[in-house]
Design an enzyme around this catalytic site. Structure first.
Site: not given
Ligand SMILES: O=C(O)[C@H]1O[C@H](OP(=O)(O)OP(=O)(O)OC[C@H]2O[C@@H](n3ccc(=O)[nH]c3=O)[C@H](O)[C@@H]2O)[C@H](O)[C@@H](O)[C@@H]1O
Length: 437
Positions: A248-249
């Site tokens: 997700l980063y």
């Protein structure tokens, strides 16, 4: 209700109640007196409420409060003394210098970039929310370091648009170096909201204020090598696909690149994204492997070393902080002006993305061997399967674009860079221990 009652009270309930008031003038005067008393009473209440609200307010800033602030931690900002510090820190002291707002200034890269800009005589103002993703005392120590060289860090969040607007009101920044972010690849599984808050909402909040600023600043910001995700073509080039993020980063950084495109397209903001490749060095981030490996090797604790399927090597294009700083400064220096004003685009503006890596990937197990030699301690290696929660097997930057257009030329190999890191680490933590004992 009470107002109605008091009005009704003025009317005699029975005829003749006020018989003694012979003159209409006396009657009017009485009415006038009681209205005046009520007016005074309510004015005092009103004034009291205003004062209570004012003194309880977290900021002495007289601007209307942005409703989004309610959901934020409160910070003290505003007032003449504060504005004076802001102005003085952002004052340009060299010919042709630039004035830069550095977000995330108490962070690892932010501290180094701020110090380097200040050294060359540029105006620098820091902004940081000092969150506790990792030990805030390290951020405070970096802040103290910057303070000594004349850089003031405003405490606040990039989602606080009232604060951002105020900063642009006080200083006409020519550039923004946007480094505030929620970093870390694996933590995204634990706290996904923090990535959306900082890397997406925070970026939009900042760009909104930049687009309306007059003049609009040029913006250089930190993207990440993680945008290459599951890309297997090496070395990674800016032309390669970045639509398969593995965390997700990475997805929020990729989203940032698309958001940058939008603000460039609609508002004429000059935007440069820098894809950093695993940056390390003195004053680094304790959540990164080289940092906590050092700590745990010294403590005699075992360290988890990831390995890909079939004993596959996991490697990173570790990049030394001083090389990254040179790349950041070159990006600022070559950034063209934004073309819009007051929220309106006047012409096409610059939009760039560069890899800032070292172009020589090193296996994580080699990184550990270097640390063992420097620390003169054998590591307890705990070989583990590469987790499926965001890690990629390797990164490798093609830096020819940055070389051509920014004059970027990394010059520190991992051995040399780690030596400098270890020297800093020992002096910083031994110093802290001595101070405590
Ligand atoms: O280059 C980037 O874009 C990213 O670099 C780092 O991410 P990462 O390369 O994963 O850095 P570390 O978490 O320090 O990991 C370094 C290497 O050590 C490995 N590792 C990590 C942790 C661990 O316990 N064991 C282990 O072997 C990782 O797989 C990786 O190969 C930063 O943490 C990100 O914020 C940054 O955006």
């Amino acid at each position: 209700m009470s107002k109605q009652m008091s009005h009704l009270d003025d009317i005699p309930s029975t005829p003749g109640k006020f018989k003694m008031e012979k003159s209409p003038f006396v009657h009017n005067r009485l009415r006038w007196h009681s209205s005046l008393a009520k007016l005074t009473f309510w004015s005092f209440i009103f004034l009291g409420l205003i004062l209570i609200f004012f003194f309880r307010s977290p900021s002495s800033n007289p601007l209307p409060q942005d409703p989004s602030r309610r959901s934020l931690r409160t910070y003290n900002w505003g007032g003449p003394a504060w504005e004076k510090r802001v102005r003085s820190s952002a004052r340009v002291r060299s010919q042709n210098g630039i004035s830069v707002l550095v977000t995330g200034a108490a962070g690892f890269v932010g501290t180094h970039v701020s110090a380097a800009l200040k050294r060359r005589g540029d105006g620098v103002l820091g902004l940081d929310n000092f969150n506790d993703y990792y030990d805030p005392s390290l951020k405070r120590a970096r802040q103290a370091l910057l303070e000594r060289s004349g850089v003031f860090i405003v405490e606040g969040d990039i989602n606080d648009s009232a604060l951002l607007r105020k900063l642009f009101e006080v200083v006409a920044f020519t550039h923004v170096m946007h480094l505030a972010a929620q970093a870390g690849v694996r933590y995204a599984m634990e706290n996904p909201g923090s990535y959306v808050h900082s890397n997406i909402a925070g970026l939009v909040s900042l760009l909104e204020v930049c687009k309306s600023a007059n003049p609009q600043p040029a913006i250089v910001w930190a993207s990440s090598s993680s945008v290459y995700g599951l890309n297997t073509k090496v070395p990674f080039s800016e032309k390669d696909r970045t639509d398969q993020p593995a965390s997700l980063y990475a997805a929020t950084k990729k989203a940032g690149e698309e958001i940058a495109h939008t603000y460039n397209h609609i508002y004429g903001l000059s935007l440069t994204g820098l894809r950093f490749f695993t940056v390390y060095g003195p004053w680094g981030r304790p959540d990164m492997a080289y940092f906590f490996f050092t700590r745990d090797i010294l403590k005699g604790k075992s360290i988890p070393i990831f390995e890909a399927a079939n004993h596959g090597t996991v490697a990173r294009d570790f990049t030394y902080i001083d090389d990254i700083v040179k790349g950041c400064l070159a990006a600022l220096d070559t950034a063209e002006k934004s073309t819009g004003s007051g929220g309106k685009k006047k012409g096409p503006a610059q939009l760039r993305v560069y890899n800032l890596g070292n172009t020589s990937p090193v296996p994580v197990s080699d990184l550990v061997s270097i640390l063992e030699r420097l620390l003169k301690v054998n590591a307890k290696r705990d070989i583990m399967k590469l987790p499926q929660n965001g890690d990629v097997q390797f990164t490798h930057a093609n830096i020819s674009l940055a070389q051509r257009e920014l004059g970027y030329k990394p010059s520190t190999d991992l051995q040399t860079g780690l030596k400098k890191f270890v020297r800093w680490y020992l002096s910083y933590y031994n110093g802290a221990k001595k101070a405590a004992g």
